[in-house]
Design an enzyme around this catalytic site. Structure first.
Site, PDB file in Angstrom:
ATOM      1  N   CYS A 185     -23.131   0.345  -8.086  1.00 16.04           N
ATOM      2  CA  CYS A 185     -22.505   1.337  -7.195  1.00 16.04           C
ATOM      3  C   CYS A 185     -23.534   2.400  -6.798  1.00 16.04           C
ATOM      4  O   CYS A 185     -24.040   3.127  -7.654  1.00 16.04           O
ATOM      5  CB  CYS A 185     -21.297   1.989  -7.879  1.00 16.04           C
ATOM      6  SG  CYS A 185     -20.623   3.299  -6.844  1.00 16.04           S
ATOM      7  N   ASP A 219       0.780  -1.244   0.000  1.00 21.10           N
ATOM      8  CA  ASP A 219       0.000   0.000   0.000  1.00 21.10           C
ATOM      9  C   ASP A 219       0.804   1.283   0.000  1.00 21.10           C
ATOM     10  O   ASP A 219       0.406   2.242  -0.635  1.00 21.10           O
ATOM     11  CB  ASP A 219      -0.854   0.088   1.289  1.00 21.10           C
ATOM     12  CG  ASP A 219      -2.333  -0.037   0.999  1.00 21.10           C
ATOM     13  OD1 ASP A 219      -2.657  -0.567  -0.060  1.00 21.10           O
ATOM     14  OD2 ASP A 219      -3.119   0.384   1.844  1.00 21.10           O
ATOM     15  N   CYS A 251     -16.713   7.613  -3.831  1.00 13.86           N
ATOM     16  CA  CYS A 251     -16.643   6.212  -3.399  1.00 13.86           C
ATOM     17  C   CYS A 251     -16.851   6.108  -1.880  1.00 13.86           C
ATOM     18  O   CYS A 251     -16.207   6.806  -1.099  1.00 13.86           O
ATOM     19  CB  CYS A 251     -15.292   5.617  -3.802  1.00 13.86           C
ATOM     20  SG  CYS A 251     -15.067   3.932  -3.216  1.00 13.86           S
ATOM     21  N   CYS A 257     -16.573  -0.297   1.638  1.00 10.13           N
ATOM     22  CA  CYS A 257     -17.741  -0.730   0.867  1.00 10.13           C
ATOM     23  C   CYS A 257     -17.312  -1.913   0.000  1.00 10.13           C
ATOM     24  O   CYS A 257     -16.215  -1.926  -0.545  1.00 10.13           O
ATOM     25  CB  CYS A 257     -18.220   0.425  -0.011  1.00 10.13           C
ATOM     26  SG  CYS A 257     -19.455  -0.045  -1.234  1.00 10.13           S
TER      27      CYS A 257
HETATM   28  C1  B12 Z   1      -5.872   5.150  -2.910  1.00 13.47           C
HETATM   29  C2  B12 Z   1      -6.427   3.768  -2.762  1.00 13.47           C
HETATM   30  C3  B12 Z   1      -7.810   3.649  -2.624  1.00 13.47           C
HETATM   31  C4  B12 Z   1      -8.768   4.801  -2.890  1.00 13.47           C
HETATM   32  C5  B12 Z   1      -8.913   4.981  -4.423  1.00 13.47           C
HETATM   33  C6  B12 Z   1      -9.253   3.686  -5.151  1.00 13.47           C
HETATM   34  C7  B12 Z   1      -8.890   3.648  -6.618  1.00 13.47           C
HETATM   35  N1  B12 Z   1      -9.644   2.914  -7.394  1.00 13.47           N
HETATM   36  O1  B12 Z   1      -7.929   4.252  -7.029  1.00 13.47           O
HETATM   37  C8  B12 Z   1     -10.046   4.335  -2.138  1.00 13.47           C
HETATM   38  C9  B12 Z   1     -10.005   4.861  -0.717  1.00 13.47           C
HETATM   39  C10 B12 Z   1     -11.360   4.743  -2.784  1.00 13.47           C
HETATM   40  C11 B12 Z   1      -9.807   2.833  -2.125  1.00 13.47           C
HETATM   41  C12 B12 Z   1     -10.831   1.899  -1.997  1.00 13.47           C
HETATM   42  C13 B12 Z   1     -10.631   0.537  -1.961  1.00 13.47           C
HETATM   43  N2  B12 Z   1      -9.450  -0.096  -1.887  1.00 13.47           N
HETATM   44 CO1  B12 Z   1      -7.733   0.784  -2.112  1.00 13.47          CO
HETATM   45  N3  B12 Z   1      -6.007   1.461  -2.479  1.00 13.47           N
HETATM   46  C14 B12 Z   1      -5.578   2.644  -2.756  1.00 13.47           C
HETATM   47  C15 B12 Z   1      -4.050   2.614  -3.009  1.00 13.47           C
HETATM   48  C16 B12 Z   1      -3.322   3.064  -1.747  1.00 13.47           C
HETATM   49  C17 B12 Z   1      -3.598   3.452  -4.217  1.00 13.47           C
HETATM   50  C18 B12 Z   1      -4.456   3.212  -5.485  1.00 13.47           C
HETATM   51  C19 B12 Z   1      -4.133   4.173  -6.578  1.00 13.47           C
HETATM   52  O2  B12 Z   1      -2.977   4.479  -6.832  1.00 13.47           O
HETATM   53  N4  B12 Z   1      -5.164   4.679  -7.258  1.00 13.47           N
HETATM   54  C20 B12 Z   1      -5.014   5.553  -8.371  1.00 13.47           C
HETATM   55  C21 B12 Z   1      -5.827   5.022  -9.525  1.00 13.47           C
HETATM   56  C22 B12 Z   1      -5.651   5.897 -10.773  1.00 13.47           C
HETATM   57  O3  B12 Z   1      -5.311   3.741  -9.782  1.00 13.47           O
HETATM   58  P1  B12 Z   1      -6.220   2.465 -10.054  1.00 13.47           P
HETATM   59  O4  B12 Z   1      -7.630   2.642  -9.697  1.00 13.47           O
HETATM   60  O5  B12 Z   1      -5.482   1.320  -9.479  1.00 13.47           O
HETATM   61  O6  B12 Z   1      -6.266   2.655 -11.602  1.00 13.47           O
HETATM   62  C23 B12 Z   1      -5.467   2.134 -12.572  1.00 13.47           C
HETATM   63  C24 B12 Z   1      -6.320   1.338 -13.547  1.00 13.47           C
HETATM   64  O7  B12 Z   1      -7.719   1.415 -13.295  1.00 13.47           O
HETATM   65  C25 B12 Z   1      -5.995   1.970 -14.838  1.00 13.47           C
HETATM   66  N5  B12 Z   1      -6.704   1.548 -15.989  1.00 13.47           N
HETATM   67  C26 B12 Z   1      -6.549   0.277 -16.410  1.00 13.47           C
HETATM   68  N6  B12 Z   1      -7.206   0.115 -17.539  1.00 13.47           N
HETATM   69  C27 B12 Z   1      -7.811   1.286 -17.850  1.00 13.47           C
HETATM   70  C28 B12 Z   1      -8.602   1.611 -18.942  1.00 13.47           C
HETATM   71  C29 B12 Z   1      -9.137   2.887 -19.018  1.00 13.47           C
HETATM   72  C30 B12 Z   1     -10.016   3.239 -20.174  1.00 13.47           C
HETATM   73  C31 B12 Z   1      -8.882   3.820 -17.977  1.00 13.47           C
HETATM   74  C32 B12 Z   1      -9.465   5.179 -17.997  1.00 13.47           C
HETATM   75  C33 B12 Z   1      -8.040   3.455 -16.874  1.00 13.47           C
HETATM   76  C34 B12 Z   1      -7.512   2.190 -16.855  1.00 13.47           C
HETATM   77  O8  B12 Z   1      -5.530   3.259 -14.668  1.00 13.47           O
HETATM   78  C35 B12 Z   1      -4.996   3.375 -13.357  1.00 13.47           C
HETATM   79  C36 B12 Z   1      -3.535   3.501 -13.298  1.00 13.47           C
HETATM   80  O9  B12 Z   1      -3.078   4.594 -14.000  1.00 13.47           O
HETATM   81  C37 B12 Z   1      -3.831   1.080  -3.314  1.00 13.47           C
HETATM   82  C38 B12 Z   1      -2.443   0.529  -2.952  1.00 13.47           C
HETATM   83  C39 B12 Z   1      -1.413   0.932  -3.999  1.00 13.47           C
HETATM   84  N7  B12 Z   1      -0.323   1.505  -3.564  1.00 13.47           N
HETATM   85  O10 B12 Z   1      -1.614   0.749  -5.175  1.00 13.47           O
HETATM   86  C40 B12 Z   1      -4.987   0.421  -2.503  1.00 13.47           C
HETATM   87  C41 B12 Z   1      -5.654  -0.817  -3.117  1.00 13.47           C
HETATM   88  C42 B12 Z   1      -5.892  -0.540  -4.568  1.00 13.47           C
HETATM   89  N8  B12 Z   1      -6.933  -0.862  -2.420  1.00 13.47           N
HETATM   90  C43 B12 Z   1      -7.360  -2.060  -2.177  1.00 13.47           C
HETATM   91  C44 B12 Z   1      -8.622  -2.371  -1.612  1.00 13.47           C
HETATM   92  C45 B12 Z   1      -8.801  -3.763  -1.056  1.00 13.47           C
HETATM   93  C46 B12 Z   1      -9.641  -1.412  -1.576  1.00 13.47           C
HETATM   94  C47 B12 Z   1     -11.124  -1.635  -1.252  1.00 13.47           C
HETATM   95  C48 B12 Z   1     -11.686  -2.963  -1.737  1.00 13.47           C
HETATM   96  C49 B12 Z   1     -11.343  -1.490   0.255  1.00 13.47           C
HETATM   97  C50 B12 Z   1     -12.802  -1.460   0.678  1.00 13.47           C
HETATM   98  N9  B12 Z   1     -13.523  -2.544   0.567  1.00 13.47           N
HETATM   99  O11 B12 Z   1     -13.301  -0.471   1.119  1.00 13.47           O
HETATM  100  C51 B12 Z   1     -11.770  -0.439  -1.961  1.00 13.47           C
HETATM  101  C52 B12 Z   1     -12.118  -0.802  -3.423  1.00 13.47           C
HETATM  102  C53 B12 Z   1     -12.785   0.299  -4.166  1.00 13.47           C
HETATM  103  C54 B12 Z   1     -12.533   0.178  -5.653  1.00 13.47           C
HETATM  104  N10 B12 Z   1     -13.539  -0.190  -6.412  1.00 13.47           N
HETATM  105  O12 B12 Z   1     -11.384   0.417  -6.079  1.00 13.47           O
HETATM  106  C55 B12 Z   1      -6.377  -3.118  -2.671  1.00 13.47           C
HETATM  107  C56 B12 Z   1      -6.914  -3.705  -3.984  1.00 13.47           C
HETATM  108  C57 B12 Z   1      -6.874  -5.196  -4.098  1.00 13.47           C
HETATM  109  C58 B12 Z   1      -7.490  -5.655  -5.390  1.00 13.47           C
HETATM  110  N11 B12 Z   1      -7.954  -6.894  -5.416  1.00 13.47           N
HETATM  111  O13 B12 Z   1      -7.555  -4.945  -6.360  1.00 13.47           O
HETATM  112  C59 B12 Z   1      -5.052  -2.242  -2.830  1.00 13.47           C
HETATM  113  C60 B12 Z   1      -4.124  -2.704  -3.960  1.00 13.47           C
HETATM  114  C61 B12 Z   1      -4.333  -2.307  -1.473  1.00 13.47           C
HETATM  115  C62 B12 Z   1      -3.553  -3.586  -1.263  1.00 13.47           C
HETATM  116  N12 B12 Z   1      -2.258  -3.468  -1.053  1.00 13.47           N
HETATM  117  O14 B12 Z   1      -4.072  -4.671  -1.274  1.00 13.47           O
HETATM  118  N13 B12 Z   1      -8.491   2.519  -2.291  1.00 13.47           N
HETATM  119  S1  SF4 Z   2     -16.523   0.485  -3.243  1.00 14.84           S
HETATM  120 FE1  SF4 Z   2     -16.790   2.515  -4.128  1.00 14.84          FE
HETATM  121  S2  SF4 Z   2     -16.967   2.097  -6.327  1.00 14.84           S
HETATM  122 FE2  SF4 Z   2     -17.354   0.151  -5.287  1.00 14.84          FE
HETATM  123  S3  SF4 Z   2     -19.605   0.080  -5.046  1.00 14.84           S
HETATM  124 FE3  SF4 Z   2     -18.738   0.942  -3.175  1.00 14.84          FE
HETATM  125  S4  SF4 Z   2     -18.885   3.146  -3.548  1.00 14.84           S
HETATM  126 FE4  SF4 Z   2     -19.059   2.185  -5.521  1.00 14.84          FE
END
Ligand code: B12
Ligand code: SF4
Ligand code: SF4
Length: 359
Positions: free
Chosen positions: A210, A146, A226, A253
């Site tokens: 969602c 993380d 979210c 969630c």
């Molecule tokens: C910040 C963070 C959050 C934030 C933002 C989530 C998010 N989606 O970014 C919040 C607080 C909302 C959150 C929630 C959750 N999180 Co969180 N979070 C993180 C953290 C610390 C950083 C993530 C990050 O950099 N986000 C930035 C965005 C841009 O990155 P991304 O969503 O991963 O997006 C990439 C792809 O989607 C991508 N992409 C791929 N294909 C495509 C195609 C198109 C067209 C587009 C536009 C983009 C795209 O682009 C992005 C990269 O540039 C990571 C740990 C880490 N260091 O990575 C844990 C992590 C992602 N979280 C985790 C978990 C478990 C959760 C939750 C399930 C917890 C919960 N139940 O409440 C939820 C899930 C919500 C969800 N649907 O994602 C796990 C995920 C495990 C898994 N199986 O994926 C991680 C990896 C932590 C871990 N070490 O295990 N989290």
């Molecule tokens: S974890 Fe976030 S994105 Fe997923 S259903 Fe809940 S509110 Fe929506």
């Protein structure tokens, strides 16, 4: 050296299995097309108040946008994943208006950061031991769960651990998405795996389910909307227009994973650290709302729930009571509305009006 690399790669994977990881793989440390979306995501403000995601290097470039900026020495990323699912119902199956929802990952006896990092360190040690002694001085390794400046899910995809689902979670074809990730960056060029193919197909269940419309488009999540962000990361007041959608969620969630067809047959973990603490599966809202400082400390010692603090948890419980449709919470909300904690009092006022309106 080539044979040696094959050998070390195998050692690493065996060590991951021995440490209790369900999945492991190797990704090249290079940039990928997914990472190109990261600066766009930040620029759109989707990180909300999580300012650490926006940290930049001396050139002003986003650190998380490329490993070359923060770990130019890294050649490979070892990605390990561990299943934290336990044999309990999904949030979408629970409808008791007296009870709220704590996200599945947070029921655990041990904070996952510690539980996963301990295991990851075992894999890191095995990797280091596998390298011949004359190459050891040039070897660099770093383990993160993380907290590292790396978008873990992107590397998990390229390590073949799972694909990035439309809900943005890593999903494995056999294990589903109830996975924690851990990464080891290394200066060694290990044998990379193939990226996991996207198996979401035409499905859009997570986007439709969602409740706050946080998944703006496939693979694009706005943290500001979210519930996981609102209940865990957001301090102070929560925007009123999002409160109704929060339902009875008090910490995190699971909806977009509960509805995912790939989690229908997700296996349960037997690891003792991830078994649920008493009272946390579908907890009583009144219990959370009335928790004293002392009880909060005792109940959540070493739990990820500490992150939202007692104040955040009680604020969330107040909003959940407002959404419960259960007028029995009114006397408790009256008490909370007079609390000196401003965001709690304000949430309780809102909840009270909402319950009265629906009476
Ligand atoms: C910040 C963070 C959050 C934030 C933002 C989530 C998010 N989606 O970014 C919040 C607080 C909302 C959150 C929630 C959750 N999180 Co969180 N979070 C993180 C953290 C610390 C950083 C993530 C990050 O950099 N986000 C930035 C965005 C841009 O990155 P991304 O969503 O991963 O997006 C990439 C792809 O989607 C991508 N992409 C791929 N294909 C495509 C195609 C198109 C067209 C587009 C536009 C983009 C795209 O682009 C992005 C990269 O540039 C990571 C740990 C880490 N260091 O990575 C844990 C992590 C992602 N979280 C985790 C978990 C478990 C959760 C939750 C399930 C917890 C919960 N139940 O409440 C939820 C899930 C919500 C969800 N649907 O994602 C796990 C995920 C495990 C898994 N199986 O994926 C991680 C990896 C932590 C871990 N070490 O295990 N989290
Ligand atoms: S974890 Fe976030 S994105 Fe997923 S259903 Fe809940 S509110 Fe929506
Ligand atoms: S619910 Fe459907 S679209 Fe969403 S992540 Fe799962 S398979 Fe992909």
């Amino acid at each position: 050296m080539e044979n040696r690399i094959t050998e070390i790669t195998a050692v690493v994977k065996r060590a991951a299995e021995a440490a209790g990881f369900d999945l492991s793989g190797i990704a090249p440390a290079s940039d990928s097309r997914e990472l190109k979306h990261f600066p766009e995501w930040i620029a759109a403000g989707h990180a909300g108040e999580m300012k650490y995601l926006e940290s930049r290097d001396e050139q002003g470039e986003l650190k998380r946008g490329s490993l070359a900026r923060v770990a130019p020495w890294a050649r490979s990323v070892v990605v390990c994943a561990i299943n934290f699912n336990t044999d309990h119902p999904y949030s979408t199956q629970m409808h008791d208006p007296e009870r709220g929802w704590i996200s599945r990952y947070a029921w655990s006896r041990e904070d996952y950061h510690d539980a996963v990092l301990d295991r990851l360190k075992q894999v890191e040690a095995a990797l280091r031991l596998g390298v011949p002694s004359h190459l050891q001085p040039d070897l660099t390794t770093r383990s993160y769960v993380d907290t590292g400046p790396i978008v873990e899910r992107v590397f998990a995809k390229y390590a073949g651990v799972g694909w990035i689902g439309k809900n943005t979670c890593i999903i494995n074809q056999k294990k589903g998405s109830w996975l924690f990730l851990g990464v080891i960056l290394t200066s060694l060029e290990l044998e990379p795996d193939l990226p996991a193919p996207d198996r979401c197909g035409t499905c859009t269940r997570c986007i439709e389910a969602c409740p706050t419309d946080a998944i703006l488009a496939p693979y694009k999540l706005d943290s500001n909307r979210c519930i996981a962000y609102l209940t865990i990361e957001k301090r102070g007041s929560i925007a009123e227009d999002l409160r109704e959608g929060m339902g009875r969620h008090v910490f995190g969630c699971d909806i977009c994973q509960d509805v995912c067809p790939w989690n229908r047959k997700a296996p349960a973990s037997t690891a003792p650290e991830f078994q649920a603490r008493p009272g946390l599966v579908n907890p009583a809202l009144a219990w959370l709302a009335e928790m004293s400082v002392e009880e909060f400390r005792e109940t959540f010692r070493g739990s990820p729930i500490r992150r939202t603090k007692r104040s955040g948890l009680r604020r969330n419980a107040a909003i959940a009571m407002g959404n419960s449709g259960n007028p029995e919470f009114l006397p408790l909300l009256d008490k909370m509305a007079a609390d000196e904690d401003e965001s709690l009092a304000e949430a309780a006022h809102w909840a009270r009006s909402r319950l009265k309106m629906n009476q």
